[in-house]
Design an enzyme around this catalytic site. Structure first.
Site, PDB file in Angstrom:
ATOM      1  N   HIS A   4       5.285  10.930 -30.056  1.00 20.15           N
ATOM      2  CA  HIS A   4       4.587  11.609 -29.167  1.00 20.15           C
ATOM      3  C   HIS A   4       4.983  13.306 -29.382  1.00 20.15           C
ATOM      4  CE1 HIS A   4       1.773  12.868 -25.928  1.00 20.15           C
ATOM      5  NE2 HIS A   4       2.967  13.332 -25.247  1.00 20.15           N
TER       6      HIS A   4
ATOM      7  N   ARG B 171      -4.350  22.423 -14.265  1.00 19.88           N
ATOM      8  CA  ARG B 171      -3.581  21.449 -14.381  1.00 19.88           C
ATOM      9  C   ARG B 171      -3.691  20.996 -16.189  1.00 19.88           C
ATOM     10  NH1 ARG B 171      -0.908  16.793 -10.921  1.00 19.88           N
ATOM     11  NH2 ARG B 171       0.215  15.640 -12.496  1.00 19.88           N
TER      12      ARG B 171
ATOM     13  N   LYS C  70       1.865  11.612 -11.006  1.00 21.35           N
ATOM     14  CA  LYS C  70       0.943  10.622 -11.887  1.00 21.35           C
ATOM     15  C   LYS C  70       1.898   9.407 -12.211  1.00 21.35           C
ATOM     16  CE  LYS C  70      -2.034  13.449 -14.813  1.00 21.35           C
ATOM     17  NZ  LYS C  70      -2.209  13.888 -16.116  1.00 21.35           N
TER      18      LYS C  70
ATOM     19  N   HIS D 160      -2.767  14.275 -29.689  1.00 22.73           N
ATOM     20  CA  HIS D 160      -3.247  12.783 -29.428  1.00 22.73           C
ATOM     21  C   HIS D 160      -4.018  12.384 -30.597  1.00 22.73           C
ATOM     22  CE1 HIS D 160      -3.135  13.534 -24.716  1.00 22.73           C
ATOM     23  NE2 HIS D 160      -1.861  12.949 -25.357  1.00 22.73           N
TER      24      HIS D 160
ATOM     25  N   HIS E  53      -2.195  19.016 -26.827  1.00 20.50           N
ATOM     26  CA  HIS E  53      -2.023  17.623 -26.736  1.00 20.50           C
ATOM     27  C   HIS E  53      -3.616  17.117 -27.179  1.00 20.50           C
ATOM     28  CE1 HIS E  53       1.311  18.449 -24.403  1.00 20.50           C
ATOM     29  NE2 HIS E  53       1.320  17.081 -24.059  1.00 20.50           N
TER      30      HIS E  53
ATOM     31  N   ARG F 113       0.965  -1.177   0.202  1.00 16.53           N
ATOM     32  CA  ARG F 113       0.128  -0.003   0.045  1.00 16.53           C
ATOM     33  C   ARG F 113       0.875   1.067  -0.049  1.00 16.53           C
ATOM     34  NH1 ARG F 113      -3.110  -2.711   3.944  1.00 16.53           N
ATOM     35  NH2 ARG F 113      -5.056  -3.555   3.055  1.00 16.53           N
TER      36      ARG F 113
ATOM     37  N   ASN G 231      -2.011  20.502 -21.259  1.00 14.63           N
ATOM     38  CA  ASN G 231      -2.376  19.849 -22.149  1.00 14.63           C
ATOM     39  C   ASN G 231      -2.509  20.656 -23.490  1.00 14.63           C
ATOM     40  OD1 ASN G 231      -2.906  17.290 -21.098  1.00 14.63           O
ATOM     41  ND2 ASN G 231      -4.911  18.051 -20.449  1.00 14.63           N
TER      42      ASN G 231
ATOM     43  N   GLU H 177       7.861  19.606 -24.848  1.00 13.22           N
ATOM     44  CA  GLU H 177       7.074  20.173 -23.723  1.00 13.22           C
ATOM     45  C   GLU H 177       7.820  21.358 -23.242  1.00 13.22           C
ATOM     46  OE1 GLU H 177       4.442  18.278 -22.774  1.00 13.22           O
ATOM     47  OE2 GLU H 177       4.852  16.504 -24.064  1.00 13.22           O
TER      48      GLU H 177
ATOM     49  N   GLU I  70      -5.515  17.447 -10.783  1.00 15.57           N
ATOM     50  CA  GLU I  70      -6.131  17.702 -11.926  1.00 15.57           C
ATOM     51  C   GLU I  70      -7.626  17.995 -12.090  1.00 15.57           C
ATOM     52  OE1 GLU I  70      -5.494  14.640 -14.874  1.00 15.57           O
ATOM     53  OE2 GLU I  70      -4.260  16.318 -16.226  1.00 15.57           O
TER      54      GLU I  70
ATOM     55  N   LYS J  51       6.156  23.361 -14.524  1.00 18.10           N
ATOM     56  CA  LYS J  51       5.232  22.173 -14.184  1.00 18.10           C
ATOM     57  C   LYS J  51       4.854  22.096 -12.560  1.00 18.10           C
ATOM     58  CE  LYS J  51       3.806  17.828 -14.747  1.00 18.10           C
ATOM     59  NZ  LYS J  51       3.674  16.518 -15.639  1.00 18.10           N
TER      60      LYS J  51
HETATM   61  N1  LIG Z   1       3.351  10.713 -15.597  1.00 22.47           N
HETATM   62  C1  LIG Z   1       3.527  11.956 -16.013  1.00 22.47           C
HETATM   63  O1  LIG Z   1       2.693  12.888 -15.572  1.00 22.47           O
HETATM   64  C2  LIG Z   1       3.778  11.880 -17.488  1.00 22.47           C
HETATM   65  C3  LIG Z   1       3.820  12.803 -18.237  1.00 22.47           C
HETATM   66  C4  LIG Z   1       4.447  12.824 -19.678  1.00 22.47           C
HETATM   67  C5  LIG Z   1       4.610  11.604 -19.990  1.00 22.47           C
HETATM   68  N2  LIG Z   1       4.455  10.488 -19.351  1.00 22.47           N
HETATM   69  C6  LIG Z   1       4.672   9.175 -19.827  1.00 22.47           C
HETATM   70  O2  LIG Z   1       6.114   8.999 -20.348  1.00 22.47           O
HETATM   71  C7  LIG Z   1       6.149   7.998 -21.245  1.00 22.47           C
HETATM   72  C8  LIG Z   1       7.199   8.674 -22.343  1.00 22.47           C
HETATM   73  O3  LIG Z   1       8.369   8.939 -21.443  1.00 22.47           O
HETATM   74  P1  LIG Z   1       9.779   8.947 -22.384  1.00 22.47           P
HETATM   75  O4  LIG Z   1       9.589   9.770 -23.565  1.00 22.47           O
HETATM   76  O5  LIG Z   1      11.037   9.549 -21.466  1.00 22.47           O
HETATM   77  O6  LIG Z   1       9.909   7.384 -22.757  1.00 22.47           O
HETATM   78  P2  LIG Z   1      10.847   6.340 -22.577  1.00 22.47           P
HETATM   79  O7  LIG Z   1      10.827   6.122 -21.074  1.00 22.47           O
HETATM   80  O8  LIG Z   1      10.250   4.918 -23.371  1.00 22.47           O
HETATM   81  O9  LIG Z   1      12.373   6.398 -23.046  1.00 22.47           O
HETATM   82  C9  LIG Z   1      12.618   6.705 -24.358  1.00 22.47           C
HETATM   83  C10 LIG Z   1      13.909   6.016 -24.766  1.00 22.47           C
HETATM   84  O10 LIG Z   1      14.820   6.633 -24.345  1.00 22.47           O
HETATM   85  C11 LIG Z   1      15.673   5.558 -23.763  1.00 22.47           C
HETATM   86  N3  LIG Z   1      16.193   6.092 -22.731  1.00 22.47           N
HETATM   87  C12 LIG Z   1      16.124   6.461 -21.441  1.00 22.47           C
HETATM   88  N4  LIG Z   1      17.169   7.398 -20.657  1.00 22.47           N
HETATM   89  C13 LIG Z   1      18.211   7.315 -21.663  1.00 22.47           C
HETATM   90  C14 LIG Z   1      19.378   7.764 -21.506  1.00 22.47           C
HETATM   91  N5  LIG Z   1      20.044   8.452 -20.612  1.00 22.47           N
HETATM   92  N6  LIG Z   1      20.334   7.626 -22.665  1.00 22.47           N
HETATM   93  C15 LIG Z   1      19.779   6.789 -23.729  1.00 22.47           C
HETATM   94  N7  LIG Z   1      18.536   6.168 -23.955  1.00 22.47           N
HETATM   95  C16 LIG Z   1      17.583   6.605 -22.933  1.00 22.47           C
HETATM   96  C17 LIG Z   1      14.650   4.476 -23.300  1.00 22.47           C
HETATM   97  O11 LIG Z   1      15.263   3.188 -23.228  1.00 22.47           O
HETATM   98  C18 LIG Z   1      13.643   4.534 -24.370  1.00 22.47           C
HETATM   99  O12 LIG Z   1      14.065   3.542 -25.430  1.00 22.47           O
HETATM  100  C19 LIG Z   1       4.656   7.845 -21.732  1.00 22.47           C
HETATM  101  O13 LIG Z   1       4.393   6.481 -21.488  1.00 22.47           O
HETATM  102  C20 LIG Z   1       3.911   8.790 -21.272  1.00 22.47           C
HETATM  103  O14 LIG Z   1       2.668   8.362 -21.029  1.00 22.47           O
HETATM  104  C21 LIG Z   1       3.964  10.569 -18.257  1.00 22.47           C
END
Ligand SMILES: NC(=O)c1ccc[n+]([C@@H]2O[C@H](COP(=O)([O-])OP(=O)(O)OC[C@H]3O[C@@H](n4cnc5c(N)ncnc54)[C@H](O)[C@@H]3O)[C@@H](O)[C@H]2O)c1
Length: 363
Positions: free
Chosen positions: A265, A241, A144, A252, A248, A122, A245, A186, A237, A227
């Site tokens: 993305h 917040r 999130k 999307h 977005h 938990r 978007n 972003e 949210e 942020k």
């Molecule tokens: N929680 C939130 O508020 C929030 C906000 C925006 C996006 N997201 C989520 O984030 C995700 C996307 O995140 P992302 O763009 O970081 O993608 P990701 O985590 O898939 O990373 C992208 C790629 O980069 C590689 N990588 C990571 N760090 C590296 C480094 N230092 N050097 C080389 N390669 C590296 C990873 O292996 C992967 O292939 C989505 O699932 C999205 O829904 C969440």
């Protein structure tokens, strides 16, 4: 050198985001002050483990019993199956309420590991160590966590705040170009909704990622500040917040219509911001998408022509999970730095903004 930003969760609760280069000492000092040395779980993206294993081992050397578990790279890891795998491994090894989980990776690892930390026993302490630009400026802030479901993205999860976030920008030395431009979209969003000066700063820096490093620390810091400001005003949210978007809802729809994986993305959000900007201008607001022009070639370079039609895009916008009472809600700009929510009933204007934007990318 590092900079620290506080993020308020409630009146008397906050956590710190440390941004800088080589944060090993800060991280160690934080752990000494907050956790016993017994055990830590490190949930780490497989690519990050391959590229930065020495650095990560040094980081966690304060702990006596280190369990490093790799997360397969890619969006498909954000699944109930992977959540189950990680949770099984952790419970089989043994975890106590005080045992921290450190999430090392991009948004995928952060969202997944965050959800594991939120649910196992938990809730156990969570520390984020984002390693992509997107994770540093966006996903590691705001609490999130979650995984995807076959019916849609991020449909299972919870709000769960970390104890701390450490954004060491030297991780970005190994980041691929397409991940840079994802994160940059972003940052451009923060420029549009809060601080237009970031447009000028990025214009200077885009052609040489991470050079000079200190300027990038400042860009990440300003993005985090924006942020953090927004999420602490609206932790669950319910209102402001939604400004995050910007671009977005359009983006999307483009991702969905082009077929996931065809467009990244970041590209979709960038294009979506141009459409949102054009829509705002059509309503009479003094914003021109020329502000995005210096970045256009960078985004166009990797993309094939956009073969989607505006009718399909409108249908996708209508089916977005954020649609309320059949009204498409858009984030628009009154002026630069000043977003507002708009309930869109005039779909002809939407179509016009899409046509304008698609033309821009296809010529
Ligand atoms: N929680 C939130 O508020 C929030 C906000 C925006 C996006 N997201 C989520 O984030 C995700 C996307 O995140 P992302 O763009 O970081 O993608 P990701 O985590 O898939 O990373 C992208 C790629 O980069 C590689 N990588 C990571 N760090 C590296 C480094 N230092 N050097 C080389 N390669 C590296 C990873 O292996 C992967 O292939 C989505 O699932 C999205 O829904 C969440």
């Amino acid at each position: 050198m590092s900079n620290i930003i506080d993020v308020g969760i409630s009146l008397n609760q906050k956590y710190k985001i440390t941004i800088g280069q080589q944060l090993g000492q800060s991280f160690k000092a934080y752990c000494e002050a907050h956790y016993n040395q017994n055990r830590i779980f490190v949930l780490i993206d497989e690519n990050v483990n391959r590229l930065h294993s020495e650095k990560v081992s040094k980081l966690v050397s304060y702990f006596k019993d280190i369990h490093l578990i790799e997360v397969p790279e890619g969006e498909s890891s954000k699944s109930v199956t992977e959540w189950n795998n990680l949770t099984n491994k952790i419970l089989e090894i043994g975890i106590e309420r005080s045992t921290p989980i450190l999430a090392v990776g991009g948004g995928v690892t952060g969202d997944l590991a965050g959800f594991v930390a939120a649910t196992v026993l938990r809730g156990v302490p969570l520390i984020h160590m984002p390693t992509t630009l997107l994770a540093m400026v966006d996903s590691s802030i705001g609490g999130k966590t979650g995984v995807n479901h076959t019916t849609g993205k991020n449909l299972i999860g919870s709000f769960y705040q970390p104890d701390a976030v450490f954004s060491d920008i030297t991780f970005l030395e190994t980041l691929e170009q397409k991940e840079w431009i994802t994160g940059m979209a972003e940052i451009l969003k923060y420029a549009a909704i809060r601080n237009p000066k970031l447009f000028d700063v990025l214009k200077e820096l885009i052609h040489q990622p991470l050079t000079p490093k200190q300027r990038w620390v400042e860009v990440v810091e300003e993005s985090v500040r924006i942020k953090a400001d927004i999420v602490q005003e609206d932790a669950l949210e319910a209102g402001k917040r939604a400004y995050l978007n910007f671009g977005h809802t359009f983006g999307h729809a483009l991702e969905k219509t082009s077929g996931y994986g065809k467009i990244t993305h970041g590209e979709a959000v960038f294009i979506g911001m141009i459409a949102a900007c054009h829509f705002s201008k059509e309503l009479g607001h003094p914003v021109s998408d020329a502000r995005f022009s210096p970045f256009l070639s960078l985004y166009k370079k990797q993309m094939s022509p956009l073969t989607v039609d505006t009718k399909a895009l409108l249908e996708a916008m209508k089916s977005d999970k954020k649609v309320k009472d059949n009204t498409i809600r858009l984030v628009l700009l009154n002026e630069w730095g000043s977003p507002y929510l708009y309930s869109c009933e005039d779909h002809s204007l939407l179509k016009k903004s899409w046509s304008y934007t698609l033309d821009k990318f296809n010529t």
